[in-house]
Design an enzyme around this catalytic site. Structure first.
Site, mmCIF file in Angstrom:
data_model
loop_
_atom_site.group_PDB
_atom_site.id
_atom_site.type_symbol
_atom_site.label_atom_id
_atom_site.label_comp_id
_atom_site.label_asym_id
_atom_site.label_seq_id
_atom_site.Cartn_x
_atom_site.Cartn_y
_atom_site.Cartn_z
ATOM 1 N N SER A 1 0.762 -1.279 -0.023
ATOM 2 C CA SER A 1 0.519 -0.291 0.223
ATOM 3 C C SER A 1 0.424 1.246 0.199
ATOM 4 C CB SER A 1 -1.119 -0.328 1.245
ATOM 5 O OG SER A 1 -0.314 -0.404 1.950
ATOM 6 N N ASN B 1 -2.028 -2.334 12.851
ATOM 7 C CA ASN B 1 -3.303 -2.570 12.598
ATOM 8 C C ASN B 1 -3.412 -1.554 13.805
ATOM 9 O OD1 ASN B 1 -3.218 -4.921 11.794
ATOM 10 N ND2 ASN B 1 -4.253 -6.305 13.515
ATOM 11 N N THR C 1 -40.340 26.323 -9.466
ATOM 12 C CA THR C 1 -41.043 24.937 -9.009
ATOM 13 C C THR C 1 -40.997 24.289 -10.096
ATOM 14 O OG1 THR C 1 -43.179 25.116 -9.283
ATOM 15 C CG2 THR C 1 -42.131 25.577 -7.249
ATOM 16 N N HIS C 2 -40.419 22.379 -10.342
ATOM 17 C CA HIS C 2 -40.717 21.598 -11.556
ATOM 18 C C HIS C 2 -40.182 22.551 -12.764
ATOM 19 C CE1 HIS C 2 -44.155 20.098 -9.932
ATOM 20 N NE2 HIS C 2 -44.466 21.521 -9.532
ATOM 21 N N SER D 1 -14.295 25.841 -28.001
ATOM 22 C CA SER D 1 -15.051 24.253 -28.718
ATOM 23 C C SER D 1 -13.668 24.918 -29.824
ATOM 24 C CB SER D 1 -15.833 24.438 -29.067
ATOM 25 O OG SER D 1 -16.307 23.860 -30.560
ATOM 26 N N LYS E 1 -18.696 29.034 -28.870
ATOM 27 C CA LYS E 1 -18.909 28.809 -27.679
ATOM 28 C C LYS E 1 -18.366 28.725 -26.352
ATOM 29 C CE LYS E 1 -21.839 25.066 -26.943
ATOM 30 N NZ LYS E 1 -21.205 23.667 -27.437
ATOM 31 N N GLU F 1 -20.129 22.521 -14.515
ATOM 32 C CA GLU F 1 -19.934 20.799 -14.962
ATOM 33 C C GLU F 1 -19.368 20.112 -14.675
ATOM 34 O OE1 GLU F 1 -21.384 20.850 -19.916
ATOM 35 O OE2 GLU F 1 -19.931 21.700 -18.783
ATOM 36 N N GLN G 1 -7.389 -2.625 3.939
ATOM 37 C CA GLN G 1 -6.346 -1.554 3.335
ATOM 38 C C GLN G 1 -7.307 -0.635 2.307
ATOM 39 O OE1 GLN G 1 -1.872 -2.522 3.169
ATOM 40 N NE2 GLN G 1 -2.590 -2.945 0.626
#
Ligand code: ARG
Length: 460
Positions: free
Chosen positions: A25, A112, A157-158, A279, A285, A292, A324
């Site tokens: 590890s 441990n 809303t919605h 872009s 763009k 995002e 681990q």
């Protein structure tokens, strides 16, 4: 540095080369080195205090460990996969540097309890760093809410225009979510800050250790009560990942809005060129890559939570090598959340609000229809009847292609004779927003007082 395994005494054959790589590890847990060294120093000092180590031996160990820390800080440490993990790498190097006495460091402990301690120390710092970063973002949101509290946008809303709200009020909604996130991290920190050290492999140790001494040296609130539990459970890490997943969910929702708002269709905000990309083919763009990507990273943060829950689900007591697998999801989550919070803070500090576009959008969706209904209720018309009257008024406006505010009084009176000249005060966006003048409401003055209270809450 010697690559001899500490368990070589019992083994007749060397470890298979691929198994060595598979089980190691050190490739990722080396980032725990500072915590590992701090834990080792506290352990050695405690052993000296209770007389298990001589003072001279302790001094030599502590000095050696500090030098190793400097070697690692300076990039002058040769990590070895043969030595499996950060713990054995550092211990082997200690013996290289200071000789036989280095071998006494591991008295009364095991990897441990060592690893469980290291992760808790690491996570405690990570939580503090995340709390700081959250605070920074919250402060930026409060400044923005205050500055733009008089900007009116459509509340949705919605995703349909519902009622007009202050942009500042909208920002304060995000502030509240982050405030609860902050509370979740602070709460899980209490359970992180408990010390496994002294549990040794699983059952404790025969040496006369004083765990309170070690706990105090490392800034833990208390030693863990049960050795089997302390070396094996990772629920504190799961709680952390769950708090992070909730924060990621909030940032993802926030991102969704910023992505919509920066589109040509909404055109509510400008994110700043420094936070967007273009872009390679479409010259017009300007893409909202930052929100995002933050939205996209939510996937790995949720995944990390599921990964650790699943890693833990079938483990019998006490420590198993499965554990681990706790580190990579944790490290990845900490890095991801710190990056997301940083980029969000910087981006929100320079966001440009297009107040005219927001106002125009609020005007388009009959956002003050509820206010008209409430106005009729004020004229003693039952709300259900008022709702129906206003529905007909809206249908009329749609047909005529006018806003509610543009309706002639006589036309309004055609729908209900109780309507008077004073109706225009409630049909305006400003009138609508400022009529919601109670704690938690969107009236401009309430937004300002909410900002002031929020600043106070951040200090408490
Ligand atoms: N690298 C191990 C881990 O991360 C350290 C503890 C190993 N303990 C053991 N008994 N093999 O969990």
């Amino acid at each position: 540095m010697t690559g001899k395994k500490p368990w070589a005494g019992r083994f007749g054959e060397p470890t298979d080369a691929f198994v060595e790589a598979f089980t190691a590890s050190v490739g990722f847990d080396r980032r725990l080195y500072k915590y590992d060294i701090a834990g080792s120093i506290a352990h050695a000092e405690m052993l000296a205090e209770v007389g298990v180590l001589k003072d001279k031996e302790c001094e030599s160990i502590v000095h050696g460990l500090r030098e190793i820390e400097q070697e690692i800080d300076g990039g002058n440490f040769a990590w070895s996969t043969e030595l499996e993990d950060v713990h054995m790498n550092i211990e082997a190097r200690l013996t290289d540097r200071i000789g036989e006495v280095g071998k006494k460091l591991h008295t009364g402990r095991s990897r441990n309890d060592q690893v469980a301690t290291d992760i808790r120390l690491y996570l405690r710092d990570a939580v503090d760093a995340i709390a700081q970063a959250l605070l920074g973002l919250q402060q930026v949101l409060l400044d923005l809410a205050e500055k733009e509290h008089q900007v009116i946008m459509p509340g949705f809303t919605h995703l349909q225009t519902a009622q007009p709200v202050s942009f500042g009020h909208h920002m304060l909604a995000w502030f509240e979510m982050l405030q609860r996130d902050s509370g979740r991290f602070a709460d899980c920190r209490k359970r992180i800050n408990i010390m496994p050290l002294g549990s040794a492999a699983l059952a404790g140790t025969t040496y006369p250790i004083d765990r309170h001494v070690t706990a105090a040296k490392l800034g833990f609130d208390a030693p863990a009560e049960n050795s089997l539990d302390a070396v094996s459970d990772r629920d504190f890490a799961i709680e952390f990942l769950s708090a992070a997943a909730t924060l990621a969910m909030h940032l993802s929702r926030f991102s969704e809005e910023l992505i919509l708002w920066s589109s040509a269709q909404f055109d509510f905000v400008d994110l700043g060129d420094a936070f967007c990309t273009g872009s390679s083919i479409m010259p017009q763009k300007k893409n909202p890559d930052v929100p995002e990507l933050v939205r996209g990273k939510t996937g790995r943060v949720y995944g990390n939570l599921m990964a650790l829950l699943t890693t833990m689900k079938a483990q019998p007591l006490a420590y198993n090598k499965d554990n681990q697998e706790d580190k990579e999801p944790l490290f990845d989550t900490v890095d991801t959340m710190l990056d997301c919070l940083r980029v969000y803070t910087d981006m929100m500090a320079v966001i440009q609000v297009k107040a005219d576009n927001m106002q125009a959008a609020a005007n388009r969706g009959y956002a003050t229809a509820t206010d008209l209904a409430d106005y009729l209720v004020g004229k003693d018309i039952p709300f259900r009847d008022a709702h129906e009257v206003v529905g007909k008024v809206v249908a009329f406006c749609i047909e005529q292609q006018i806003s509610l505010e543009q309706m002639l009084l006589e036309d309004l009176q055609g729908f209900c004779d109780k309507i008077d000249q004073d109706v225009y005060a409630v049909l305006s966006l400003q009138g609508s927003v400022n009529a919601r003048n109670h704690l938690g409401g969107t009236a401009f003055e309430k937004v300002l007082s909410a900002v002031a209270r929020a600043r106070q809450r951040l200090q408490d």
